[in-house]
Design a protein around this motif. Structure first.
Motif, PDB file in Angstrom:
ATOM      1  N   MET A 281       0.846  -1.171   0.000  1.00 19.63           N
ATOM      2  CA  MET A 281       0.000   0.000   0.000  1.00 19.63           C
ATOM      3  C   MET A 281       0.892   1.236   0.000  1.00 19.63           C
ATOM      4  O   MET A 281       1.823   1.321   0.792  1.00 19.63           O
ATOM      5  CB  MET A 281      -0.883   0.011   1.248  1.00 19.63           C
ATOM      6  N   VAL A 282       0.565   2.174  -0.884  1.00 14.20           N
ATOM      7  CA  VAL A 282       1.317   3.423  -0.937  1.00 14.20           C
ATOM      8  C   VAL A 282       0.421   4.546  -0.419  1.00 14.20           C
ATOM      9  O   VAL A 282      -0.714   4.701  -0.872  1.00 14.20           O
ATOM     10  CB  VAL A 282       1.797   3.746  -2.372  1.00 14.20           C
ATOM     11  N   ILE A 283       0.939   5.298   0.540  1.00 13.99           N
ATOM     12  CA  ILE A 283       0.285   6.496   1.062  1.00 13.99           C
ATOM     13  C   ILE A 283       1.018   7.661   0.417  1.00 13.99           C
ATOM     14  O   ILE A 283       2.224   7.822   0.605  1.00 13.99           O
ATOM     15  CB  ILE A 283       0.390   6.563   2.596  1.00 13.99           C
ATOM     16  N   VAL A 284       0.302   8.462  -0.377  1.00 17.74           N
ATOM     17  CA  VAL A 284       0.989   9.475  -1.174  1.00 17.74           C
ATOM     18  C   VAL A 284       0.300  10.828  -1.036  1.00 17.74           C
ATOM     19  O   VAL A 284      -0.920  10.925  -1.011  1.00 17.74           O
ATOM     20  CB  VAL A 284       1.090   9.037  -2.663  1.00 17.74           C
ATOM     21  N   GLY A 285       1.130  11.881  -0.906  1.00 17.81           N
ATOM     22  CA  GLY A 285       0.624  13.245  -0.825  1.00 17.81           C
ATOM     23  C   GLY A 285       1.400  14.073   0.170  1.00 17.81           C
ATOM     24  O   GLY A 285       2.597  13.897   0.344  1.00 17.81           O
ATOM     25  N   ASP A 286       0.667  14.951   0.851  1.00 18.23           N
ATOM     26  CA  ASP A 286       1.299  15.848   1.815  1.00 18.23           C
ATOM     27  C   ASP A 286       0.955  15.410   3.237  1.00 18.23           C
ATOM     28  O   ASP A 286       0.720  14.228   3.492  1.00 18.23           O
ATOM     29  CB  ASP A 286       0.890  17.302   1.540  1.00 18.23           C
ATOM     30  N   SER A 287       0.884  16.347   4.157  1.00 18.12           N
ATOM     31  CA  SER A 287       0.597  15.995   5.548  1.00 18.12           C
ATOM     32  C   SER A 287      -0.823  15.482   5.750  1.00 18.12           C
ATOM     33  O   SER A 287      -1.101  14.780   6.725  1.00 18.12           O
ATOM     34  CB  SER A 287       0.841  17.208   6.457  1.00 18.12           C
ATOM     35  N   HIS A 288      -1.723  15.787   4.839  1.00 20.54           N
ATOM     36  CA  HIS A 288      -3.109  15.327   5.001  1.00 20.54           C
ATOM     37  C   HIS A 288      -3.227  13.807   4.924  1.00 20.54           C
ATOM     38  O   HIS A 288      -3.783  13.197   5.840  1.00 20.54           O
ATOM     39  CB  HIS A 288      -4.034  16.035   4.017  1.00 20.54           C
ATOM     40  N   PRO A 289      -2.716  13.133   3.891  1.00 22.43           N
ATOM     41  CA  PRO A 289      -2.756  11.667   3.920  1.00 22.43           C
ATOM     42  C   PRO A 289      -1.867  11.083   5.022  1.00 22.43           C
ATOM     43  O   PRO A 289      -2.160  10.022   5.570  1.00 22.43           O
ATOM     44  CB  PRO A 289      -2.294  11.231   2.540  1.00 22.43           C
ATOM     45  N   GLU A 290      -0.811  11.798   5.365  1.00 26.98           N
ATOM     46  CA  GLU A 290       0.063  11.332   6.445  1.00 26.98           C
ATOM     47  C   GLU A 290      -0.726  11.220   7.748  1.00 26.98           C
ATOM     48  O   GLU A 290      -0.489  10.317   8.552  1.00 26.98           O
ATOM     49  CB  GLU A 290       1.238  12.284   6.611  1.00 26.98           C
ATOM     50  N   GLN A 291      -1.681  12.122   7.973  1.00 24.71           N
ATOM     51  CA  GLN A 291      -2.488  12.108   9.190  1.00 24.71           C
ATOM     52  C   GLN A 291      -3.321  10.834   9.305  1.00 24.71           C
ATOM     53  O   GLN A 291      -3.712  10.448  10.399  1.00 24.71           O
ATOM     54  CB  GLN A 291      -3.406  13.333   9.232  1.00 24.71           C
ATOM     55  N   PHE A 292      -3.594  10.180   8.188  1.00 20.40           N
ATOM     56  CA  PHE A 292      -4.375   8.945   8.194  1.00 20.40           C
ATOM     57  C   PHE A 292      -3.508   7.700   8.418  1.00 20.40           C
ATOM     58  O   PHE A 292      -4.035   6.601   8.547  1.00 20.40           O
ATOM     59  CB  PHE A 292      -5.141   8.792   6.874  1.00 20.40           C
TER      60      PHE A 292
END
Length: 157
Positions: free
Chosen positions: A1-12
């Protein structure tokens, strides 16, 4: 699974990592602060280069799933839109048989809500969701693809 983006997806990530473990997925994070995933234009050369590199990496990796945030909000405004270029990214992933899950964004504030709570208390720091986010997820139409899953947690804020 790849979590990609800025701090917003990081929060999940805290919620996504146990999900990845349940499904025997190795979570991989591709994060760059201030960068909206999907933006093929704007946000400067660094963001455009990172976006292209992230797309290439994900398409070559062919993970079971990708998690992103699909929308962007204007601080202290109900204006919320799908991130430019995001629909094309979802299409590229789904055509490559990669499942995409995405949340609508979190509210954006010009003032620090944590400081408000610390200074004035929770009751004085409450806000109306409708003043900070759209009434419905602007990316909802992407659910038409069976491999795309747009999540709207707006009613939880």
């Amino acid at each position: 699974m790849v979590i990609v983006g800025d701090s917003h997806p990081e929060q999940f990530s805290g919620a996504l990592i146990p999900l990845a473990q349940e499904n025997n997925w190795q979570p991989v994070s591709l994060l760059l602060g201030g960068w909206d995933f999907g933006s093929g234009t704007g946000n400067g050369a660094k963001c455009r280069d990172f976006n292209k590199a992230a797309m290439d990496y994900i398409l070559n990796l062919k993970p079971d799933a990708v998690f992103t945030v699909a929308t962007d909000a204007v601080p202290d405004s109900p204006e919320e839109t799908i991130i430019p270029g995001y629909e094309q990214a979802v299409q590229a992933f789904t055509e490559a048989n990669i499942e995409v899950s995405a949340s609508a964004t979190t509210p954006a504030f010009l003032t620090n809500k944590a400081s408000c709570v610390a200074k004035s208390g929770a009751d004085e720091s409450l806000f109306q969701q409708s003043a900070y986010l759209a009434g419905s997820n602007p990316a909802e139409s992407l659910n038409e693809s069976p491999a795309a899953h747009m999540i709207d947690l707006t009613d939880q804020y």
